[in-house]
Design an enzyme around this catalytic site. Structure first.
Site, PDB file in Angstrom:
ATOM      1  N   TYR A 123       0.823  -1.206   0.000  1.00 35.76           N
ATOM      2  CA  TYR A 123       0.000   0.000   0.000  1.00 35.76           C
ATOM      3  C   TYR A 123       0.859   1.259   0.000  1.00 35.76           C
ATOM      4  O   TYR A 123       0.622   2.196  -0.777  1.00 35.76           O
ATOM      5  CB  TYR A 123      -0.914  -0.031   1.220  1.00 35.76           C
ATOM      6  CG  TYR A 123      -1.871   1.127   1.355  1.00 35.76           C
ATOM      7  CD1 TYR A 123      -2.979   1.239   0.516  1.00 35.76           C
ATOM      8  CD2 TYR A 123      -1.681   2.104   2.332  1.00 35.76           C
ATOM      9  CE1 TYR A 123      -3.872   2.292   0.653  1.00 35.76           C
ATOM     10  CE2 TYR A 123      -2.563   3.155   2.477  1.00 35.76           C
ATOM     11  CZ  TYR A 123      -3.652   3.245   1.637  1.00 35.76           C
ATOM     12  OH  TYR A 123      -4.532   4.296   1.772  1.00 35.76           O
ATOM     13  N   LYS A 162       0.964   4.017  -3.030  1.00 34.12           N
ATOM     14  CA  LYS A 162       0.571   5.409  -2.805  1.00 34.12           C
ATOM     15  C   LYS A 162       1.730   6.365  -3.068  1.00 34.12           C
ATOM     16  O   LYS A 162       1.532   7.480  -3.575  1.00 34.12           O
ATOM     17  CB  LYS A 162       0.047   5.586  -1.375  1.00 34.12           C
ATOM     18  CG  LYS A 162      -1.311   4.932  -1.137  1.00 34.12           C
ATOM     19  CD  LYS A 162      -2.390   5.492  -2.052  1.00 34.12           C
ATOM     20  CE  LYS A 162      -3.781   5.054  -1.654  1.00 34.12           C
ATOM     21  NZ  LYS A 162      -4.825   5.576  -2.565  1.00 34.12           N
TER      22      LYS A 162
END
Length: 303
Positions: free
Chosen positions: A155, A159
């Site tokens: 993640y 991002k």
């Protein structure tokens, strides 16, 4: 902030932050293409928006593939005649420490967040450039992508990658009057309920309790609706000159994230071998090392 006549796509907008963004854009007058992996969820979101007087259309599918990205753009054009705004919000979590994270855990998250952002932006950019009237692209980031987060290799990496793409796209699409920005929200959603220091505040919100000022200001933490205003702003005419930025939002706090930059430098004639670095490091660099992870206020750290 009138968006009447504009058409927006919001990925992952069946619930949570995405639904808050879609409802806010519709409330401002935009027609919205709602997207979710679950048809019932997407249709329920459309019903909620239309019940409030807005215009919405559902396109079901998991973002990542070129085909779903094109279906979203086609859905906007075929239903509402054009495309002006794209919000890439769809996401998922597969949290594990690196030594337990599988290839599938990594690939699934990168496919939705990073590849899904890329394919949707590419399809939207092609359409917006064909229209020749500019556009607004808003990609959703995360504090994890800015500073890292324990258990979120996939993640955080995705991002962080999105922010790199945003800065590149801001340059590439500037001549077409298409702005590209990132929003870095902190809000009570299914994706933040598992964060230990936020759990008591999430529970308080579920119980209908008012969040303390500390949570809303120091942590910048609130509900999904608190993060919707910045999306409407970036989608509107007032933000025509704002591009390539990462804007943090949550609770009562609005902030600009800085771009990565060199903070401490030194020079050595002939270049740096390991011994020269060893000698220079303690006096020039040791006191300026960057932290990792979120730097939390003491009250939050104690939770």
């Amino acid at each position: 902030m009138d968006l009447t006549g504009k058409v927006a796509i919001v990925t992952g907008s069946g619930q949570g932050l995405g639904l808050a963004y879609a409802r806010e854009l519709a409330r401002r007058g935009a027609a919205v293409v709602v997207n979710d992996i679950n048809a019932d969820t997407a249709n329920a979101a459309v019903a909620a928006i239309t019940a409030e007087g807005g215009k919405a259309h559902a396109v079901t599918g998991a973002v990542g593939s070129t085909e779903v990205a094109q279906a979203l753009v086609d859905g906007a054009v075929e239903t509402f005649g054009r495309l002006d705004i794209l919000v890439t919000n769809a996401g998922m979590l597969r949290d594990k420490v690196v030594w337990k994270m599988t290839d599938e855990d990594f690939d699934q998250v990168l496919n939705v967040h990073m590849r899904g952002t890329f394919t949707c932006v590419r399809a939207a950019a092609i359409r917006m450039r064909e229209q020749g009237e500019g556009g607004r692209i808003i990609c959703i980031g995360s504090p994890a992508g800015q500073r890292g987060n324990f258990g979120q290799t996939n993640y955080s990496g995705a991002k962080a990658g999105i922010l790199g793409m945003v800065r590149t796209w801001a340059m590439e699409l500037q001549r077409a009057n298409i702005t590209v920005n990132a929003v870095v929200p902190v809000a009570a959603t299914a994706m933040t309920e598992t964060v230990p220091f936020l759990k008591p505040y999430v529970e308080a919100m579920h119980n209908g309790e008012q969040l303390p000022s500390f949570a809303r200001r120091e942590l910048g933490f609130g509900g999904p609706e608190d993060a919707a205003g910045i999306v409407a702003f970036l989608a509107g005419d007032a933000a025509a000159e704002v591009t390539g930025q990462a804007v943090g939002v949550g609770g009562d706090r609005l902030a600009l994230w800085s771009h990565p930059d060199m903070t401490t430098t030194a020079y050595h004639d002939g270049g740096w071998d390991a011994e020269a670095i060893e000698q220079e490091w303690p006096t020039t660099f040791a006191d300026h090392l960057e932290s990792v992870g979120e730097k939390l206020p003491e009250e939050a750290s104690a939770q």
